[in-house]
Scaffold this active site. Structure first.
Site, PDB file in Angstrom:
ATOM      1  N   CYS A  55       0.833  -1.196   0.000  1.00 28.19           N
ATOM      2  CA  CYS A  55       0.000   0.000   0.000  1.00 28.19           C
ATOM      3  C   CYS A  55       0.874   1.254   0.000  1.00 28.19           C
ATOM      4  CB  CYS A  55      -0.909  -0.006   1.231  1.00 28.19           C
ATOM      5  SG  CYS A  55      -2.032   1.414   1.327  1.00 28.19           S
TER       6      CYS A  55
ATOM      7  N   ASP B 296       0.409   3.833   1.686  1.00 24.54           N
ATOM      8  CA  ASP B 296       0.368   4.477   2.999  1.00 24.54           C
ATOM      9  C   ASP B 296       1.785   4.760   3.504  1.00 24.54           C
ATOM     10  OD1 ASP B 296       0.167   4.794   5.956  1.00 24.54           O
ATOM     11  OD2 ASP B 296      -1.939   4.292   5.625  1.00 24.54           O
TER      12      ASP B 296
ATOM     13  N   ARG C 170       2.932   5.058   6.301  1.00 24.32           N
ATOM     14  CA  ARG C 170       3.309   4.382   7.546  1.00 24.32           C
ATOM     15  C   ARG C 170       3.744   2.937   7.324  1.00 24.32           C
ATOM     16  NH1 ARG C 170      -2.394   5.391  10.261  1.00 24.32           N
ATOM     17  NH2 ARG C 170      -2.922   4.742   8.118  1.00 24.32           N
TER      18      ARG C 170
ATOM     19  N   HIS D 260      -2.561  -3.789   5.098  1.00 34.36           N
ATOM     20  CA  HIS D 260      -2.422  -3.410   6.504  1.00 34.36           C
ATOM     21  C   HIS D 260      -3.784  -3.076   7.095  1.00 34.36           C
ATOM     22  CE1 HIS D 260      -2.854   1.062   6.014  1.00 34.36           C
ATOM     23  NE2 HIS D 260      -2.473   0.775   4.783  1.00 34.36           N
TER      24      HIS D 260
ATOM     25  N   CYS E  39      -6.469   0.465   6.840  1.00 38.45           N
ATOM     26  CA  CYS E  39      -6.153   0.977   5.500  1.00 38.45           C
ATOM     27  C   CYS E  39      -7.192   2.011   5.053  1.00 38.45           C
ATOM     28  CB  CYS E  39      -6.110  -0.180   4.507  1.00 38.45           C
ATOM     29  SG  CYS E  39      -5.753   0.324   2.804  1.00 38.45           S
TER      30      CYS E  39
END
Length: 213
Positions: free
Chosen positions: A40, A42, A44, A96, A99
């Site tokens: 992803c 993202d 993080r 994750h 999400c």
């Protein structure tokens, strides 16, 4: 802000060279990662960091909600390069919990182009509606949907002509599905690994089934 970023880069570069002289020369000479990571976007969930790997050890493709589209030429190009040129041994589809893409796919709100991109996740939500309904809270349903999205992605990677061609040529490449928790920093194996032998067995069974019809 940009100058701060560049200064942090200079500090990092100096510290790496002090710790390991010749580090960048070796890194620049070649890359030979064993892993291809589909994850992803993202911020993080950076692949190298969460997997504890150094630069050069994992080849990475990332998109919103780690969706595997069979028509995504960006992903397919990266997959082909990873398999045919880099000769990776393991492919990982990693989602994750928490999400934002999965959350957007389950909201009755407009999200622009993301609505088109996230359609496979909405399709999974409809298909698994009865299973998802067993979770009492929306967060639990979304986290399970994130897992199902990974499992679906593993299957879609396995179905690509790129993987079929590699397996027919004898490549021993496995495709794994992992889920990452932002709350404890741990990766969890979803136990949906596909191996070359799995595909050969399923193809043979499917062919025999059609022949008997």
């Amino acid at each position: 802000m940009l100058e701060n970023l560049l200064e942090r880069n200079r500090v990092w570069s100096r510290s790496r060279q002090d710790e390991e002289p010749g580090y960048f020369s070796r890194l620049a000479s070649h890359q030979a990662p064993e892993f291809f990571w589909i994850g992803c976007s993202d911020s993080r969930v950076p692949a190298n960091v969460v997997a504890g790997l150094d630069p050069g050890e994992v080849f990475v493709h990332r998109n919103v909600a780690n969706v595997v589209h069979s028509s995504d030429l960006n992903l397919l190009s990266a997959l082909e390069f990873a398999v045919e040129s880099l000769k990776v041994r393991e492919i990982i589809v990693c989602g994750h919990y928490g999400c934002g893409g999965v959350k957007a796919a389950t909201e009755d709100l407009p999200h622009g182009l993301a609505d088109h991109w996230l359609e496979p996740i909405r399709r999974q939500a409809r298909f698994h509606a009865s299973e998802l309904a067993r979770h009492n809270d929306i967060e639990g349903r979304r986290d399970r949907l994130a897992e199902l999205n990974v499992i679906e992605g593993v299957g879609r990677v396995a179905e690509t002509p790129i993987m079929r061609r590699a397996w027919r040529a004898g490549a021993d490449i496995k495709i794994h599905g992992l889920i990452y928790s932002l709350k404890d920093g741990l990766l969890r194996d979803l136990e949906c690994t596909i191996r070359p032998s799995d595909i050969q067995t399923s193809d043979k069974a499917a062919f025999q089934g059609r022949a008997q019809q």
